[in-house]
Design an enzyme around this catalytic site. Structure first.
Site, PDB file in Angstrom:
ATOM      1  N   CYS A 192      -3.676  -5.540   9.429  1.00 10.28           N
ATOM      2  CA  CYS A 192      -5.231  -6.254   8.846  1.00 10.28           C
ATOM      3  C   CYS A 192      -5.468  -7.439   9.533  1.00 10.28           C
ATOM      4  O   CYS A 192      -6.975  -7.690   9.472  1.00 10.28           O
ATOM      5  CB  CYS A 192      -4.818  -6.561   7.158  1.00 10.28           C
ATOM      6  N   CYS A 195      -8.784  -7.574  12.164  1.00 15.17           N
ATOM      7  CA  CYS A 195     -10.116  -7.595  11.589  1.00 15.17           C
ATOM      8  C   CYS A 195     -10.507  -8.652  10.542  1.00 15.17           C
ATOM      9  O   CYS A 195     -11.370  -9.184  10.659  1.00 15.17           O
ATOM     10  CB  CYS A 195     -10.432  -6.462  10.877  1.00 15.17           C
ATOM     11  N   HIS A 196      -9.317  -9.353   9.785  1.00 11.59           N
ATOM     12  CA  HIS A 196      -9.541 -10.155   8.843  1.00 11.59           C
ATOM     13  C   HIS A 196      -9.209 -11.501   9.124  1.00 11.59           C
ATOM     14  O   HIS A 196      -9.436 -12.634   8.422  1.00 11.59           O
ATOM     15  CB  HIS A 196      -9.101 -10.028   7.470  1.00 11.59           C
ATOM     16  N   MET A 233     -14.035   0.014   7.274  1.00  8.23           N
ATOM     17  CA  MET A 233     -12.592  -0.551   6.830  1.00  8.23           C
ATOM     18  C   MET A 233     -11.770   1.028   6.528  1.00  8.23           C
ATOM     19  O   MET A 233     -12.253   1.782   5.900  1.00  8.23           O
ATOM     20  CB  MET A 233     -12.673  -0.886   5.413  1.00  8.23           C
ATOM     21  N   HIS A 476     -17.029 -10.441  20.035  1.00 10.36           N
ATOM     22  CA  HIS A 476     -16.205  -9.352  19.922  1.00 10.36           C
ATOM     23  C   HIS A 476     -15.750  -8.816  21.314  1.00 10.36           C
ATOM     24  O   HIS A 476     -15.362  -9.455  22.300  1.00 10.36           O
ATOM     25  CB  HIS A 476     -16.282  -8.404  18.951  1.00 10.36           C
ATOM     26  N   HIS A 518     -20.835  -2.567  18.056  1.00  3.66           N
ATOM     27  CA  HIS A 518     -19.333  -2.413  18.577  1.00  3.66           C
ATOM     28  C   HIS A 518     -19.419  -1.533  19.923  1.00  3.66           C
ATOM     29  O   HIS A 518     -19.511  -0.408  19.972  1.00  3.66           O
ATOM     30  CB  HIS A 518     -18.395  -1.730  17.597  1.00  3.66           C
TER      31      HIS A 518
END
Ligand code: DHE
Length: 686
Positions: A192, A195-196, A233, A476, A518
């Protein structure tokens, strides 16, 4: 359909089970519940019961619900006017479920949510299985009826529901046993944090700090973790990674304060440093008869390996152990060495000139990393080819400069600092993509959370100078334009692409895009109407966006989003083309619809108004990431399977780029993801 005021009397009748039968959609109708329901006796009590039900069901995590504190979710439909919407659907014939009126429709949506799945959830198709299936047992019949009527009538000023107090959950580890806590901590870090954020402050995914997670509650969080979302997600439960019980443990963990992981010193890094083959014992010319520049270095993610595959014969030449959950590989300027970075921060250096490619050095520079690059500049200021390497870390938030021949680490630079917009201190600005400039001895280092693009001059790498360029938060991934002068990088949660001029060393533009661009490294091609463009897919939108990249030849279109191509779904991770190809290839890997997740599309450069063709690459797994062979005549696509499902662990499918016909499959690879052709990676061909 206008409803003035609440018909609470009717609701109370409902509540005692006196009413039945569906009314017409345009008149308030009574629920058809046959259950005897203990009823509240005042309007306020009834409204409170509905609010309790919303809270218990965690509904606000996925829906906007007027009058419900914190109900601002966007995964499911906005419920502000759901009665009107339902009525329209019933009338239009679009609705395919079992209800005959609006009230029944609303009830069905709670107790049998997959009976009808609407085609639109905030711009993306709603997904089956996203709405919890257990609400009919979790909520009492009275709560369900109160919710139905609440949504049917909508709260008006006349109703004085008492705002729900959010009972704070303990943020200490006591919510879980020690064993559960350490399981959740490790799994969060592995699955996780990318991404978080390690400290859960959010980046590609939203923030998960207790102030955000506690109002959602365990059920809502567990639902999202289990089912995923259409915006990228992963559906961890459905994929079999978490059981329902583990999902609940994770949901509880997320409501606690995030634990702080340790730092890493140069001394600690050096203790992990190994040189297996010193530079003077390496061959001075290639020892293989194969075309090593047509090797594909393929990430085998869950095996913690890369496979080196011969692009001419499709033979797996060797598999080499690397870091955990390998992320990307980059080639040295000469192409001879491959630098492979694992998510655990372990960097491996592979020599492709050996008869069988082999690892010649390794080191761990952090606990969590995503990027690696090398020095590539050769010109008036010196020859830096293959001299240095740089690793970009997620945790600790820093980058590390290493000797390019031995991987000896020698310089750590922290990226902690202040955000570009509000100038607030951020404790965890992670290093996202890094590319080496062709114009100067510089790396372009994208610091995600603070939204700054750092130009790191490595001509004196122990004393590097850094120019900090303001861009936008959540930088990113990205790639060069066709001239390799401009670097385009997605600021993904800001829905922007930042453009940097590597020659002038400045920001040229921040281009607005649809949700969550992305690009991987993007795709450069010539649009028949707008000239040279660079394209990106999106995690959050079913679209390809193309940005004009030719300020001299097509100044009107330069650094503007000039074309949007609609895809069958969102969740795209990668897009690719080749200068000689008639096609642009795009995936939808993270779409929560399993069929779309393994579907790829091609767009014809000659007619880019829509995809030319879309098809499923396999009957299992997810299709992801494209790479061309050296000649630009074939495209390799990964089928990302499940490591412990024999026959479905993953494979690579090879297509003829001109005819789009399948040529071959390389089967039984363990979760293949990124593929890096030596020649194309060295020459930034995409
Ligand atoms: Fe990646 C590139 C970060 C998930 C496969 N990924 C990148 C880059 C970054 C990044 C910063 C750019 C590196 C560069 O160019 O220097 N990736 C992250 C994450 O933070 C994220 C979202 C979550 C995580 O936990 O890691 C993430 N990435 C994934 C995956 O799940 C993918 C599909 C498979 C995997 O590795 O588990 C994946 N990422 C890739 C690939 C690239 C990449 C194949 C390089 C694309 C290219 O063509 O260059």
């Amino acid at each position: 359909m206008k409803r003035k005021g609440f018909l609470w009397m009717a609701m109370m009748l409902v509540a005692v089970g006196l009413a039945a039968c569906g009314g017409k959609p345009s008149t308030p109708s009574l629920p058809t519940s046959s259950v005897e329901i203990a009823s509240p006796t005042t309007e306020e009590a009834f409204a409170n019961l509905a609010l309790e039900g919303f809270k218990k069901g965690g509904c606000g995590a996925c829906h906007v619900i007027p009058g419900v504190p914190g109900a601002e979710g966007t995964l499911g439909p906005d419920l502000s006017q759901i009665a009107e919407v339902a009525e329209e659907r019933l009338k239009s014939g679009e609705y395919q479920g079992g209800a005959h009126n609006v009230v029944d429709y609303l009830r069905e949506a709670i107790v049998d949510p997959d009976a009808y799945v609407p085609s639109d959830c905030n711009g993306a198709p709603c997904q089956k299985g996203l709405m919890p299936a257990n609400l009919s047992t979790l909520l009492t019949p009275a709560e369900i009826e109160a919710i139905v009527q609440y949504l049917y009538h909508r709260p008006e000023e006349t109703v004085h529901a008492t705002p729900i107090e959010t009972t704070p959950v303990s943020t200490s580890a006591s919510l879980l046993s020690d064993e559960e806590f350490s399981w959740a901590k490790q799994v969060y870090f592995e699955r996780c944090a990318g991404c978080h954020g390690t400290l859960r402050k959010g980046a590609t995914g939203p923030a998960l700090t207790p102030d955000v997670t506690q109002p959602k509650g365990t059920l809502a969080l567990a639902t999202i973790i289990f089912n995923g979302t259409p915006r990228g997600m992963p559906d961890w439960g459905k994929q079999g990674f978490f059981t329902p019980e583990q999902t609940e443990i994770m949901a509880k963990f997320l409501q606690m304060e995030p634990p702080s992981p340790p730092e890493m010193s140069l001394d600690q890094m050096k203790q992990t440093w190994k040189v297996m083959v010193p530079p003077d014992q390496r061959p001075s010319q290639p020892q293989t008869g194969r075309d090593w520049q047509n090797y594909f270095v393929v990430t085998l993610r869950d095996a913690g390996q890369v496979a080196v595959i011969d692009g001419d014969t499709y033979e797996v030449v060797t598999k080499i152990d690397t870091g955990y959950a390998v992320h990307i590989s980059r080639m040295s300027a000469t192409g001879r060495y491959v630098y492979v970075i694992g998510r655990d921060g372990r960097l491996s250096m592979i020599d492709l000139w050996s008869e069988i490619p082999q690892k010649v050095a390794e080191v761990q520079t952090c606990y969590d990393a995503r990027s690696v690059e090398v020095s590539k500049y050769k010109g008036e200021l010196g020859d830096f080819t293959d001299r240095y390497a740089i690793v970009g870390c997620y945790w600790p938030p820093h980058f590390v400069i290493l000797d390019g021949q031995t991987l000896e680490p020698f310089k750590i630079v922290s990226t902690r600092g202040y955000t570009v917009d509000t100038e607030e201190f951020h404790p965890e600005p992670r290093v996202a993509s890094i590319v080496a400039s062709h114009f100067k001895p510089e790396w372009i280092v994208n610091v995600k959370e603070i939204g700054q693009i750092w130009l790191v001059n490595y001509s004196d790498p122990r004393n590097p100078t850094i120019k900090m360029i303001e861009a936008a938060r959540y930088l990113h991934d990205g790639g060069w334009d066709a001239t390799k002068r401009y670097f385009l990088v997605a600021a993904n949660q800001s829905n922007k692409v930042a453009v940097v001029d590597a020659l002038e060393g400045k920001l040229v533009a921040l281009v607005d895009t649809p949700a969550v661009p992305h690009p991987g490294r993007g795709a450069n091609w010539v649009d028949p109407q707008f000239g040279p463009v660079w394209s990106t897919g999106h995690l959050g939108d079913a679209a390809i966006t193309s940005i004009g990249t030719d300020p001299l030849g097509h100044p009107d279109y330069a650094w503007k989003a000039v074309r949007e191509i609609t895809l069958p779904g969102a969740g795209s991770l990668f897009i690719k083309t080749h200068p000689t190809s008639p096609w642009i290839w795009v995936d939808m890997t993270l779409n929560s619809d399993p069929q779309l997740a393994r579907t790829i599309c091609v767009v014809a450069k000659a007619d880019p108004s829509k995809p030319y063709k879309c098809w499923e690459v396999a009957n299992y797994g997810r299709a992801t990431h494209f790479e061309y062979n050296r000649q630009g005549s074939e495209v390799w696509v990964s089928v990302w399977g499940t490591a412990d499902k024999p026959g479905q662990t993953g494979e690579i499918v090879i297509y003829d780029d001109r005819t789009l016909q399948e040529k071959a499959r390389i089967p039984n690879l363990i979760t293949p993801t990124g593929k890096f052709n030596v020649f194309n990676t060295v020459n930034d061909i995409y």
